[in-house]
Design a protein around this motif. Sequence first.
Motif, PDB file in Angstrom:
ATOM      1  N   ILE A  24      51.795  23.880  70.696  1.00 49.95           N
ATOM      2  CA  ILE A  24      51.724  25.339  70.803  1.00 49.95           C
ATOM      3  C   ILE A  24      51.120  25.756  72.149  1.00 49.95           C
ATOM      4  CG2 ILE A  24      50.733  27.439  69.744  1.00 49.95           C
ATOM      5  CD1 ILE A  24      53.184  25.927  68.302  1.00 49.95           C
ATOM      6  N   GLU A  25      50.126  24.995  72.570  1.00 50.24           N
ATOM      7  CA  GLU A  25      49.514  25.296  73.878  1.00 50.24           C
ATOM      8  C   GLU A  25      50.571  25.201  74.983  1.00 50.24           C
ATOM      9  OE1 GLU A  25      46.622  23.127  76.950  1.00 50.24           O
ATOM     10  OE2 GLU A  25      46.109  22.770  74.850  1.00 50.24           O
ATOM     11  N   GLU A  26      51.412  24.152  74.907  1.00 48.82           N
ATOM     12  CA  GLU A  26      52.430  23.998  75.948  1.00 48.82           C
ATOM     13  C   GLU A  26      53.513  25.079  75.840  1.00 48.82           C
ATOM     14  OE1 GLU A  26      53.846  20.058  76.842  1.00 48.82           O
ATOM     15  OE2 GLU A  26      54.866  20.800  78.619  1.00 48.82           O
ATOM     16  N   VAL A  27      53.880  25.437  74.623  1.00 45.77           N
ATOM     17  CA  VAL A  27      54.902  26.490  74.465  1.00 45.77           C
ATOM     18  C   VAL A  27      54.370  27.801  75.063  1.00 45.77           C
ATOM     19  CG1 VAL A  27      56.288  27.834  72.845  1.00 45.77           C
ATOM     20  CG2 VAL A  27      55.921  25.415  72.417  1.00 45.77           C
ATOM     21  N   LYS A  28      53.079  28.106  74.816  1.00 41.97           N
ATOM     22  CA  LYS A  28      52.497  29.334  75.387  1.00 41.97           C
ATOM     23  C   LYS A  28      52.558  29.286  76.911  1.00 41.97           C
ATOM     24  CE  LYS A  28      49.366  30.672  71.704  1.00 41.97           C
ATOM     25  NZ  LYS A  28      48.055  30.377  71.133  1.00 41.97           N
ATOM     26  N   HIS A  29      52.247  28.119  77.442  1.00 36.59           N
ATOM     27  CA  HIS A  29      52.274  27.937  78.886  1.00 36.59           C
ATOM     28  C   HIS A  29      53.692  28.147  79.433  1.00 36.59           C
ATOM     29  CE1 HIS A  29      51.200  25.210  82.517  1.00 36.59           C
ATOM     30  NE2 HIS A  29      51.116  26.474  82.820  1.00 36.59           N
ATOM     31  N   LEU A  30      54.665  27.606  78.703  1.00 38.59           N
ATOM     32  CA  LEU A  30      56.067  27.760  79.117  1.00 38.59           C
ATOM     33  C   LEU A  30      56.474  29.229  79.075  1.00 38.59           C
ATOM     34  CD1 LEU A  30      57.580  24.699  77.220  1.00 38.59           C
ATOM     35  CD2 LEU A  30      57.572  24.992  79.694  1.00 38.59           C
ATOM     36  N   ALA A  31      56.029  29.933  78.026  1.00 38.80           N
ATOM     37  CA  ALA A  31      56.361  31.362  77.900  1.00 38.80           C
ATOM     38  C   ALA A  31      55.736  32.144  79.059  1.00 38.80           C
ATOM     39  CB  ALA A  31      55.866  31.900  76.565  1.00 38.80           C
ATOM     40  N   GLU A  32      54.469  31.813  79.369  1.00 36.63           N
ATOM     41  CA  GLU A  32      53.802  32.506  80.488  1.00 36.63           C
ATOM     42  C   GLU A  32      54.480  32.197  81.817  1.00 36.63           C
ATOM     43  OE1 GLU A  32      49.847  31.037  80.040  1.00 36.63           O
ATOM     44  OE2 GLU A  32      49.556  32.231  78.205  1.00 36.63           O
ATOM     45  N   SER A  33      55.086  31.012  81.906  1.00 36.32           N
ATOM     46  CA  SER A  33      55.761  30.644  83.159  1.00 36.32           C
ATOM     47  C   SER A  33      57.161  31.236  83.250  1.00 36.32           C
ATOM     48  CB  SER A  33      55.874  29.121  83.269  1.00 36.32           C
ATOM     49  OG  SER A  33      54.638  28.534  83.122  1.00 36.32           O
ATOM     50  N   GLY A  34      57.574  31.972  82.245  1.00 38.28           N
ATOM     51  CA  GLY A  34      58.838  32.700  82.336  1.00 38.28           C
ATOM     52  C   GLY A  34      60.016  32.078  81.608  1.00 38.28           C
ATOM     53  N   PHE A  35      59.798  30.967  80.917  1.00 39.51           N
ATOM     54  CA  PHE A  35      60.922  30.366  80.186  1.00 39.51           C
ATOM     55  C   PHE A  35      61.290  31.213  78.977  1.00 39.51           C
ATOM     56  CE2 PHE A  35      59.481  26.672  82.500  1.00 39.51           C
ATOM     57  CZ  PHE A  35      60.688  26.094  82.854  1.00 39.51           C
ATOM     58  N   LEU A  36      62.573  31.409  78.778  1.00 37.66           N
ATOM     59  CA  LEU A  36      63.028  32.177  77.623  1.00 37.66           C
ATOM     60  C   LEU A  36      63.486  31.251  76.501  1.00 37.66           C
ATOM     61  CD1 LEU A  36      65.115  35.006  79.322  1.00 37.66           C
ATOM     62  CD2 LEU A  36      62.720  35.007  78.698  1.00 37.66           C
ATOM     63  N   GLU A  37      63.933  30.062  76.879  1.00 39.25           N
ATOM     64  CA  GLU A  37      64.462  29.147  75.856  1.00 39.25           C
ATOM     65  C   GLU A  37      63.740  27.812  75.899  1.00 39.25           C
ATOM     66  OE1 GLU A  37      68.768  28.856  75.528  1.00 39.25           O
ATOM     67  OE2 GLU A  37      68.610  26.727  75.046  1.00 39.25           O
ATOM     68  N   ILE A  38      63.375  27.316  74.742  1.00 42.02           N
ATOM     69  CA  ILE A  38      62.821  25.958  74.716  1.00 42.02           C
ATOM     70  C   ILE A  38      63.633  25.097  73.751  1.00 42.02           C
ATOM     71  CG2 ILE A  38      60.429  26.510  75.379  1.00 42.02           C
ATOM     72  CD1 ILE A  38      59.866  25.954  72.379  1.00 42.02           C
ATOM     73  N   VAL A  39      63.718  23.820  74.107  1.00 44.87           N
ATOM     74  CA  VAL A  39      64.451  22.878  73.265  1.00 44.87           C
ATOM     75  C   VAL A  39      63.435  21.866  72.748  1.00 44.87           C
ATOM     76  CG1 VAL A  39      66.419  21.296  73.151  1.00 44.87           C
ATOM     77  CG2 VAL A  39      66.409  23.131  74.854  1.00 44.87           C
ATOM     78  N   LEU A  40      63.267  21.809  71.442  1.00 46.06           N
ATOM     79  CA  LEU A  40      62.331  20.845  70.868  1.00 46.06           C
ATOM     80  C   LEU A  40      63.053  19.505  70.747  1.00 46.06           C
ATOM     81  CD1 LEU A  40      60.777  23.049  68.017  1.00 46.06           C
ATOM     82  CD2 LEU A  40      59.877  22.657  70.317  1.00 46.06           C
TER      83      LEU A  40
END
Length: 454
Positions: free
Chosen positions: A199-215
């Motif tokens: 979750i910490e990394e997903v938050k970081h990715l969201a703050e960095s501007g990523f709209l899509e993540i692939v688990l």
Amino acid sequence: MEDNYNEIIDENLNNDGIYRKKKTVSFHTLGCKVNQYESEAVSSIFEKNGYEVVSFEQDSDVYIINTCTVTNLSDRKSRQAIRKAKKTNPNSIVIVMGCYAQTSSEEVLKIPGVDMVIGTKDRSRIIEYVERIESGECRINAVDNIMVSGTFEELKLSTYKERTRAYLKIQEGCSQFCSYCIIPYARGPIRSRKPDDIIEEVKHLAESGFLEIVLTGIHLASFGREIKDTNLLDIIKKTHSIDGIKRIRLGSLEPTTITEEFVDAVGRLPKLCPHFHLSLQSGCDKTLAEMNRKYRTDEYRKSVELLKNNIPDVAITTDLMVGFPGETEEDFLMSRDFAEEIGFSKIHVFKYSPRKGTPAAVMKNQIGPEEKERRSEIMLDLSDELEKKYMEGFVGRNMEVLYEQEMQGKEGYIEGLTKNYIRVMAKGDSNLKGKLMETKLYKVNGTLFEGNII
Ligand code: SF4
């Protein structure tokens, strides 16, 4: 401009105030998305330690070849990359990591030019190893017994090159032991990443501007099995609640994951992409049993029905192997017909390749290369046919596209993906990169859709 120039010079000043050129590192990554994630994470470690990442074609101080060993061809490509690196800069440090290094460390270390093998764990210590090589140590074998690995190695991304889709590794290892597969020996037993770290990394990715993540994971379906109080559904829900993330895509799953409870829950999560990659491998029960796969075609069919009946526009993609030892013409045709019945939107076809140390490698009735090729062609034709059929169902529809990059060889056009994994090209420039745009799909053009941004 001048300010930037000063900044660059300052970055290269050492403590003693003397200007020194930044050291360089370069990566060549083979294989799956997990390998790509790990190369990015190791590249972040180098960057934090003052290295500049350059392309694999350039002269570099350190070369990292992140290998794959799924087929004989992967091994060969890995060896070619090693030779290429040493040729580009004979004085470089060449480090081989990943699955081929893990399963065949001695063989890889014997390849001229290799300074070190590191396998699939302890990558976080890579700088320490580079320093040891710089101070004269040679031919380091840092490959450890992966079968006793009990914890997930935290490798975080800290710099991001693209800002559209991020692959996030949440699971490591596989304990399924399919009879043809070398991966359990290369990656070790299942380990899940801690939910808080994810979750910490997903938050970081969201703050960095990523709209899509692939688990993603080596065997994503196993996520959470060995730890209490979490499972894949739970982590999908937690990820879904993070602001900024607009799309969640799942890596390869198995039909056993697709239960009523799962489908009911994900059907209520609008950010979850209606795209499921369900690894089939064979549509013949006899072959599935020989492969030591844990489901049969009946269960597979039920999972697909659940998805199709509950998730609008769902795309189901798969991996299919042809030429498994003992696969008769009848078995193969059964597999082909089952794939047709399921109506995949794309099939990734693999020709069986014997891997030393796996049960299937010593099975009787190995299939010859020409026959494997013939079966592969038939399956690829089916894939094209099914893909076209699936895509044609969307002509005239308005879909949301996440634009990722400019089209190669077609100036003034940009391409991206719909939620259900249809690739779309439309008129547009680089300003649209990383943007979600409503697009009218009007024409299927091979494996692409032509569209107009609305
Ligand atoms: S599930 Fe089977 S094919 Fe997939 S990584 Fe594990 S052993 Fe290999």
